[in-house]
Write an enzyme that holds these catalytic residues in place. Structure first.
Site, short mmCIF file in Angstrom:
data_model
loop_
_atom_site.label_atom_id
_atom_site.label_comp_id
_atom_site.label_asym_id
_atom_site.label_seq_id
_atom_site.Cartn_x
_atom_site.Cartn_y
_atom_site.Cartn_z
N HIS A 128 -46.08 9.71 33.12
CA HIS A 128 -47.53 9.88 32.71
C HIS A 128 -48.37 10.39 33.68
CE1 HIS A 128 -46.46 6.30 29.61
NE2 HIS A 128 -45.78 7.32 29.41
N PHE A 374 -41.09 2.50 32.14
CA PHE A 374 -41.15 3.12 33.37
C PHE A 374 -42.40 4.24 33.40
CE2 PHE A 374 -36.59 2.36 32.54
CZ PHE A 374 -36.79 0.90 33.09
N CYS A 375 -43.43 4.26 32.73
CA CYS A 375 -44.33 4.93 32.51
C CYS A 375 -44.06 6.51 32.26
CB CYS A 375 -45.44 5.28 33.99
SG CYS A 375 -46.20 3.52 34.36
N ALA A 376 -42.89 6.36 31.35
CA ALA A 376 -42.50 7.73 30.86
C ALA A 376 -42.14 7.31 29.33
CB ALA A 376 -41.39 8.13 31.83
#
Ligand code: PMP
Length: 455
Positions: A128, A374-376
């Protein structure tokens, strides 16, 4: 949690890190040395970084305009740290090294500095921090490529169709924080430049695991974070071309970025901003953070980065081989088994809620991994084949047999990881899958935690 000085036998990592002697309690009784296997989030500090910072701390002083001896010494160390980072990254003459707070901060700084009308190209598979900062630009999101070659071809096509006359920027990760896979950065840079676009490399995951050379890769900027590079003192780096940075409004307005400020007769204020790196470093800089990053850069270089890479690849092979022996485990991958990768592996376990699995690794084996997206989010959902559902309550199976899992487990390691941590992890996965958890778990405050008693 307690400290013990008596654990040297478990420590055979190439570079010593802090925390290698920390014992953590097991829910089943007793204590074990903590196995920190979440380097991709934040790596433990190198002992060397800690020692360097401790040695410098008594001499710490305000940087830049201070007239005192320690101010001048701190200013010198701050600027030397910048030079060390420039050397570590193989910067070209004229490149700037801006100290920021993190990769996220570095990419937001660049996003604020892109010229008006810039077209930004970014793969939807990015973290992100790479995906989201481009709020003032025209953004083209590129679909998930399934091979490195497809990534290059996709970018070429998009640039050919999408770059008019204006400025363009490609933002790409060096190594995925989900799959650990290394992206074809040199080829992507060549494609970008062939179309007159620039490229910024998100090296948050690459730099701690692999040498990054800005000139050799021919990227325009590199961003990384100190806390993933064994220097957890709140500092990051944006390094690269000076022109866009010099022409942009200062990222933060304030002292340090301004050369001269004067009241106008009409009551307003005239500001003359610096055109050096100081332009984007307003406010009192994080001197310790910058010094810590430079110390980590020196430590990695002096240890011989190639040797460190070789050792990490051996650990990675052990983890992948261990997971491959458990049929219920599915490793997440975009580019397939043969892709080069760093020490980051994400996976799901059939029949298991990922949060529950991660909680059991912690509570029953003293192993710290991460669970989630995982911020993805777009990438992990693509790899899981999942929609946008929320993970179920911990303790209940993640999904009906055949349905996709809703989040994943990630194990990651680096220069401070002893063999024993990886062996313990592989054995724990095998045992948990074969025998189940020894304890019961429940969801509390959004986290999966052990029940008070075994149940
Ligand atoms: N990019 C990647 C690939 C990352 O893995 C991360 C951190 N997980 C970031 C950017 C953001 O780093 P930071 O949180 O230090 O800003």
């Amino acid at each position: 949690m307690s400290l013990s000085a008596a654990l040297p036998s478990s420590v055979h990592a190439p570079l010593p890190v802090l925390g290698r002697e920390v014992l953590v309690p097991l829910v089943t009784g007793g204590e074990v040395p903590y196995a920190a296997l979440d380097y991709a989030a934040s790596a433990p500090a190198l002992q060397r970084v800690w020692d360097d910072v401790a040695a410098y701390a008594p001499y710490y002083g305000s940087v830049h305009r201070g007239a005192g001896h320690l101010s001048q010494l701190s200013t010198d160390l701050f600027e030397q740290s910048r030079a060390t980072v420039a050397e570590f990254l193989g910067c070209r003459p004229g490149d700037q090294v801006v100290f920021t707070r993190s990769t996220t901060d570095s990419l937001n700084l660049l996003a604020a500095a892109v010229p008006a009308g810039t077209n930004v190209f970014v793969f939807e598979t990015e973290h992100h921090a790479s995906l989201l900062p481009w709020r003032n630009a025209e953004v083209t999101y590129l679909g998930a490529p399934r091979t490195p070659g497809e990534a290059v071809a996709t970018l070429r096509r998009a640039l050919a169709a999408g770059v008019a006359d204006g400025p363009a920027l490609v933002c790409v990760t060096g190594a995925s924080n989900v799959t650990g896979e290394i992206w074809p950065v040199r080829e992507l840079a060549a494609a970008a430049h062939a179309h007159g676009a620039r490229i910024v490399l998100d090296a948050a995951q690459l730099a701690p695991h692999h040498p990054v050379d800005i000139a050799d890769l021919d990227v325009d900027w590199v961003a990384f974070s100190g806390h993933k590079l064994y220097a957890p003192f709140g500092s990051g780096v944006l390094a690269g071309r000076a022109d866009w940075l010099t022409e942009a409004e200062p990222y933060l307005a304030g002292g340090g970025a301004s050369r001269r400020v004067a009241r106008r007769t009409d009551g307003g204020v005239d500001v003359d901003w610096h055109t050096t790196v100081a332009r984007h470093e307003a406010g009192s800089p994080n001197v310790i953070g910058a010094y810590a990053i430079a110390s980590a850069c020196r430590a990695l270089t002096e240890a011989g980065f190639d040797r460190l890479v070789e050792r990490e690849q051996a650990l990675l092979a052990r983890v992948r081989a261990g997971l491959a022996q458990v049929p219920e485990v599915k490793v997440l991958s975009l580019f397939g088994d043969d892709a080069p990768r760093v020490g980051v592996v994400s996976f799901v376990v059939e029949g298991w809620n990922s949060s529950n699995f991660a909680a059991a690794l912690s509570a029953e084996y003293g192993i710290g991994v991460r669970d989630g997206l995982f911020c993805a989010h777009p990438l992990v959902r693509t790899l899981l084949g999942a929609g946008g559902g929320e993970p179920g309550e911990c303790g209940a199976p993640e999904a009906a047999p055949g349905d996709p899992a809703l989040n994943a487990i990630r194990v990651s390691f680096g220069v401070g990881t002893p063999d024993e941590h990886v062996e313990r992890f592989v054995d724990a996965v095998r045992e948990l899958v074969a025998e189940g958890a020894k304890w019961r778990y429940r969801t509390e405050g959004g986290r999966c935690v052990p029940e008070r008693d075994r149940g």
